[in-house]
Design an enzyme around this catalytic site. Sequence first.
Site, short mmCIF file in Angstrom:
data_model
loop_
_atom_site.label_atom_id
_atom_site.label_comp_id
_atom_site.label_asym_id
_atom_site.label_seq_id
_atom_site.Cartn_x
_atom_site.Cartn_y
_atom_site.Cartn_z
N ASP A 169 0.82 -1.21 0.00
CA ASP A 169 0.00 0.00 0.00
C ASP A 169 0.86 1.26 0.00
O ASP A 169 1.97 1.27 0.53
CB ASP A 169 -0.92 -0.02 1.23
CG ASP A 169 -2.10 0.94 1.09
OD1 ASP A 169 -2.36 1.42 -0.03
OD2 ASP A 169 -2.76 1.22 2.12
N HIS A 172 2.49 3.62 -9.05
CA HIS A 172 2.25 2.21 -9.36
C HIS A 172 3.43 1.61 -10.13
O HIS A 172 3.80 0.46 -9.91
CB HIS A 172 0.95 2.05 -10.16
CG HIS A 172 -0.28 2.42 -9.37
ND1 HIS A 172 -0.50 1.97 -8.08
CD2 HIS A 172 -1.36 3.19 -9.69
CE1 HIS A 172 -1.67 2.44 -7.65
NE2 HIS A 172 -2.20 3.19 -8.60
N LEU A 200 10.86 -20.34 -4.66
CA LEU A 200 9.82 -19.50 -4.04
C LEU A 200 8.47 -19.67 -4.73
O LEU A 200 8.39 -19.68 -5.97
CB LEU A 200 10.25 -18.03 -4.14
CG LEU A 200 9.25 -17.00 -3.61
CD1 LEU A 200 9.26 -16.96 -2.09
CD2 LEU A 200 9.56 -15.60 -4.17
N ARG A 215 -5.11 -1.59 8.79
CA ARG A 215 -6.31 -2.40 8.59
C ARG A 215 -5.98 -3.53 7.61
O ARG A 215 -4.95 -3.51 6.94
CB ARG A 215 -7.47 -1.54 8.09
CG ARG A 215 -7.18 -0.75 6.84
CD ARG A 215 -8.39 0.06 6.37
NE ARG A 215 -7.98 0.98 5.32
CZ ARG A 215 -7.59 2.24 5.53
NH1 ARG A 215 -7.60 2.73 6.74
NH2 ARG A 215 -7.20 2.99 4.51
C1 IPE Z 1 -5.46 -2.70 -0.18
O1 IPE Z 1 -5.12 -1.38 -0.37
C2 IPE Z 1 -5.46 -3.43 -1.49
C3 IPE Z 1 -4.14 -3.60 -2.11
C4 IPE Z 1 -2.99 -3.26 -1.60
C5 IPE Z 1 -4.17 -4.23 -3.39
P1 IPE Z 1 -6.23 -0.24 -0.56
O2 IPE Z 1 -5.48 1.04 -0.72
O3 IPE Z 1 -7.15 -0.61 -1.65
O4 IPE Z 1 -6.99 -0.33 0.82
P2 IPE Z 1 -7.92 0.75 1.57
O5 IPE Z 1 -8.96 1.21 0.59
O6 IPE Z 1 -7.02 1.86 1.99
O7 IPE Z 1 -8.46 0.00 2.74
C1 IPE Z 2 -1.43 0.32 -3.42
O1 IPE Z 2 -1.29 1.68 -3.45
C2 IPE Z 2 -1.76 -0.27 -4.77
C3 IPE Z 2 -3.16 -0.70 -4.92
C4 IPE Z 2 -4.07 -0.70 -3.99
C5 IPE Z 2 -3.56 -1.14 -6.22
P1 IPE Z 2 -2.53 2.68 -3.45
O2 IPE Z 2 -2.89 2.96 -4.86
O3 IPE Z 2 -3.61 2.18 -2.60
O4 IPE Z 2 -1.84 3.95 -2.80
P2 IPE Z 2 -2.50 4.96 -1.78
O5 IPE Z 2 -3.05 4.15 -0.65
O6 IPE Z 2 -3.55 5.71 -2.52
O7 IPE Z 2 -1.35 5.82 -1.34
MG MG Z 3 -4.06 2.40 -0.64
#
Ligand code: IPE
Ligand code: IPE
Ligand code: MG
Length: 249
Positions: free
Chosen positions: A18, A35, A129, A192
């Site tokens: 995340d 990303h 792995l 979470r």
């Molecule tokens: C969780 O991250 C899903 C992934 C890392 C793929 P999100 O960014 O989607 O989660 P929330 O919305 O903050 O809970």
């Molecule tokens: C995690 O990074 C990647 C996915 C959930 C696909 P986010 O895109 O959720 O990044 P934030 O949480 O907005 O910083």
């Molecule tokens: Mg996120």
Amino acid sequence: MSSGQGGPTPTHVAIIMDGNGRWAQMRGLPRQEGHRRGLEALRRTVRNASDLGIGVLTLYSFSTENWRRPQAEVSFLMGLLRHFVEKDLAELSAANVQVRIIGSRQDLAPDLRRLVEHAEARTRGNTGLILAIAFNYGARDEIVRAARALAADAAAGRVEPRAIDEAALSARLDTHDLPDPELVIRTSGETRISNFLLWQAAYAEFVFTPVMWPDFDRAAFEDALAQYRQRERRFGGLSTPPGRSVGVA
Ligand code: IPE
Ligand code: IPE
Ligand code: MG
């Protein structure tokens, strides 16, 4: 498996990757750049996991809830998975990595589905792995699909409802042949679970790090493993004083 630092190395590490968007935002860059850099962190983490003697690495890449994002971001993330499988498959296979995708495949574009199936088939015999990519994955969806499979088996007379136990449900999850994760790491400071491995993580240890996923490096990985080694896992029982075993007298 044991390590020089006293405690065991977990067999299965699962990571909620995340913070890509915030990483980019903090630098005045578009989320897509976050990303892209996140994919580099993923590659680095796969190499580190192999090096560190981890058996299974599960990476949360796209959740069943991530469809709520703007369509352009969803398409970009789909493209990134496609790019990863196309570009990295040969290298992963040469590194003896076995690739799996967990999650629901039904909503994926047919070409992406074929690509994923090809990656799994090509690496099936690899013995290094196990890399499980959780893509279009949601734990509630996974449990619902398993319950549906059990119901179908019961309706067809293949299983007695009374005989349904934890093992029967586990056997119908996407992770049916993988051990449960001992350690779940989440980057970006969020604390979470966001619908990740709800069943499998029943007794996992959690490490939350403020590091944004694109910055997750060897040191951050080793730090999480060191925290894991400090934990005392009790599984509902009692802790065992050194030199004594708990048994029925
Ligand atoms: C969780 O991250 C899903 C992934 C890392 C793929 P999100 O960014 O989607 O989660 P929330 O919305 O903050 O809970
Ligand atoms: C995690 O990074 C990647 C996915 C959930 C696909 P986010 O895109 O959720 O990044 P934030 O949480 O907005 O910083
Ligand atoms: Mg996120």
